[in-house]
Design an enzyme around this catalytic site. Sequence first.
Site, short mmCIF file in Angstrom:
data_model
loop_
_atom_site.label_atom_id
_atom_site.label_comp_id
_atom_site.label_asym_id
_atom_site.label_seq_id
_atom_site.Cartn_x
_atom_site.Cartn_y
_atom_site.Cartn_z
N GLU A 167 43.44 38.32 47.14
CA GLU A 167 43.80 38.52 45.73
C GLU A 167 43.48 37.28 44.89
OE1 GLU A 167 44.29 41.21 44.42
OE2 GLU A 167 44.76 42.48 46.12
N TYR A 217 49.85 40.66 38.00
CA TYR A 217 48.97 41.50 38.80
C TYR A 217 49.04 41.15 40.28
CZ TYR A 217 45.12 42.88 41.56
OH TYR A 217 44.42 43.35 42.62
N ASP A 223 45.44 46.25 36.91
CA ASP A 223 44.34 45.30 36.79
C ASP A 223 43.31 45.88 35.82
OD1 ASP A 223 43.08 47.28 38.25
OD2 ASP A 223 41.74 45.83 39.18
#
Length: 290
Positions: free
Chosen positions: A37, A120, A138
Site C-alpha cells: 500500500e 485510504y 481510492d
Amino acid sequence: MTTSTLVEPILRWYDEHARDLPWRRPDATPWSVLVSEFMLQQTPVARVLPVHEAWLARWPTPVALAAEPSGEAVRAWGRLGYPRRALRLHAAATAITEHHGGVVPDSYDDLLALPGVGDYTAAAVAAFAYGQRQVVLDTNVRRVLARTVTGTEFPARSVTRAERDLGAELLPADPPTAATWSVAVMELGALVCTADRPRCGGCPVTDACAWQQAGAPAYDGPPRPVQTYAGTDRQCRGRLLAVLRDTHGSVPKERLDAAWDDVPQRERALASLIADGLVAEQPDGRYALP
DNA sequence: TACACGTGGCC
DNA sequence: TGGCCAAGTGT
C-alpha cells in the site's frame, strides 16, 4: 440503482479477472500488504512488483526493517518516486516494533496513527490484510462510483460526504465479502473503468452505468491540476538523491553540485532534502543517506 | 483547502 | 511530442 445491480456483477467479474498479485495471495502477511500500500501510493503496479518482492525478501517483518538505518530503506526504494514514503514506511515499522509488539495493527485507528498512513491506507490494510468491513475510497473506487452512480466522468477533487455515504451504502454486510468488494471495485477501476479510454465493452455493469446512460458526457468540472515536472524542485531533489542512492557511503558536495546547474534551486532542494530527513550532512561536510 | 512531493510509460 | 496519469499523505 440498487445495491445488487452493481455489487454482484462486479464481484463475479473480479472472481474471473483479478490479477494474481503477491500481496493478494492467501499467504501474504499484513506486513506485505502494508508495504504494497505504501508503494502503490501514486505508483503503477508494474513498477511496484519487483521492488516489493526484493523488499519483503530483505525485510520479511517490520522488526527487520526497523533494525536498519532509514537510509537503507531510501536506497532500497530505488526509483519508485516520492522517497519520503520510504522514510515513512521505515518510521511506521519502527512504531510497529515499539508500540505494537512487531505486529502490524489491525484496527483502523491504530493504523491511521502510523506515519505515512492516511484514511485510504488504514482502511485498505484493515480490509485486505485483516478481512474487515471498511469503506475503501481510492481514486479507482471514486471514479467507478462517479461514473456508474453519479453519472459524471470524474469525481470531485477531494472525497465528499456523499461519496462516503455511498461507499457505506454499497458495502456488503458480511465482512469478508465487503473486503472482496472493495478490492474488486478498485480492480475494475484499474483495468476497465480507467481514467483515459475506459474499456466499457468489457465492463460488467455498463448497462447499469449512469454515465453510459447519459451518453458518456465529457467532463465539465473545474480543470484538474497539471503536474509539471521538468525543471522543478522535485526533479532537482530527485537528481540529488539519485547521486546518494547510487553511491556507497558519502560524497563531497562537488558531486551534488555536478548533478544540477541552477545554484539557488540546487541549494534550496538540498536544504529541503535535509529538512525532510532524506539526506544527512556529516560532521566532515560530506553528504550521505541517513 | 490547495499545494508539494518522483518517476516513467503511454498514445 | 508532451500532456496526462498511476492503490495518497502531510502541511
